[in-house]
Design a protein around this motif. Sequence first.
Motif, PDB file in Angstrom:
ATOM      1  N   ASN B  13      40.332  53.709  10.226  1.00 44.99           N
ATOM      2  CA  ASN B  13      41.073  54.154  11.396  1.00 44.99           C
ATOM      3  C   ASN B  13      42.124  55.173  10.977  1.00 44.99           C
ATOM      4  N   PRO B  14      41.716  56.442  10.812  1.00 46.31           N
ATOM      5  CA  PRO B  14      42.673  57.428  10.306  1.00 46.31           C
ATOM      6  C   PRO B  14      43.825  57.641  11.281  1.00 46.31           C
ATOM      7  N   LYS B  22      43.386  56.653  15.337  1.00 50.16           N
ATOM      8  CA  LYS B  22      42.443  57.453  16.117  1.00 50.16           C
ATOM      9  C   LYS B  22      41.647  56.590  17.079  1.00 50.16           C
ATOM     10  N   TYR B  23      41.373  55.334  16.676  1.00 47.84           N
ATOM     11  CA  TYR B  23      40.484  54.494  17.469  1.00 47.84           C
ATOM     12  C   TYR B  23      41.236  53.362  18.137  1.00 47.84           C
ATOM     13  N   SER B  24      40.784  53.000  19.339  1.00 47.55           N
ATOM     14  CA  SER B  24      41.452  51.950  20.107  1.00 47.55           C
ATOM     15  C   SER B  24      41.046  50.587  19.566  1.00 47.55           C
TER      16      SER B  24
END
Lengths: 134, 233
Positions: B13-14, B22-24
Amino acid sequence: MPFKRYVEIGRIALVNYGKDYGKLVVIVDVIDQNRALVDAPDMVRGQMNFKRLTLTDIKIDIKRVPNKKTLVAALEAADVKNKWESSSWGRKLIVQKKRASLNDFDRFKIMLAKIKKAGVVRQELAKLKKETTG
Amino acid sequence: MAPQQRKPHVCRNPDLIRGVGKYSRSKMYHKRGLWAIKAKNGGAFPKHEKQAVAAAPAEKPPKFYPADDVKKPLVNKRKARPTKLRASITPGTVLIILAGRFKGKRVVFLKQLTSGLLLVTGPFKINGVPLRRVNQSYVIATSTKVDISGVNVEKFDDKYFGKKVEKKKKKGEGEFFEAEKEEKNTLPQDKKDDQKSVDAALIQSIEAVPDLKSYLGARFSLKAGMKPHELVF
């Protein structure tokens, strides 16, 4: 007193200030009184102030703003690299670079070689002196 | 397979900016494969039984409470380790010593001791520098390397170089003092033999390179026109 090296399209110049210090570039267009569009095989074509350039004797035959491929071909055809490296200015720069990159051991070896050479020269001189006075 | 190298862990998850990934949550749930782990386990996340905690033995109340609070010293987790060696200094490098009795001498580096000091030798026959310890800060590392493979430096450590502890002599006067002084001056024969054995292999590999012997025998000095910040060593 007349000028011999002109700013013209195809003139090879040496960059004497800035990021590209020491590179040979080709003037491919003149932008205004102070700036030229400049290009080289290993850089992106861009503008440079004339104050950052020193003109050389070498000129190549190109049209205004050639594309990279044509430029490289023209440089090869005129054999700019060899002409530069065999010119006295080019040779001086090469020697300067070599001297700056010398190792401590290299400097020692050069010192020994200089002493040896001076010894040989002095011997010959002594011989010659002896002949003329003897 | 040989012992497996752990690959450095790549982040799933950068960060977009600090604190915002970046990701939920739902996307990360899917990325981590938690759905697959649940499916493998029949719909629920696998858990294991809590290990039974052994009952702690009953503690007696202390007999003595100090009047004032005693301050506990802060915890210190630092480990003592030898000084970090500069990347330019590897076994066999020629070093230039900058201070002390041997300043200017070019010398061969053998190994770093546990105290952080560098073990160094002239070789003795070439420039008079014996097996000696030298601090990394007082040294310029050149890029000249000598082949050091034939040399065994296992036995040298900081204790070898420490001052010898003297037995306490009874208090005497006059003659006694003179006798003591005469004993101290000579170097023990085993140290001389160690020097010879280390240098034998070294001198061979040094003589294989032309001019290296006279290079090591000469001292370094700054001459007119030399700019140390521009010199390449």
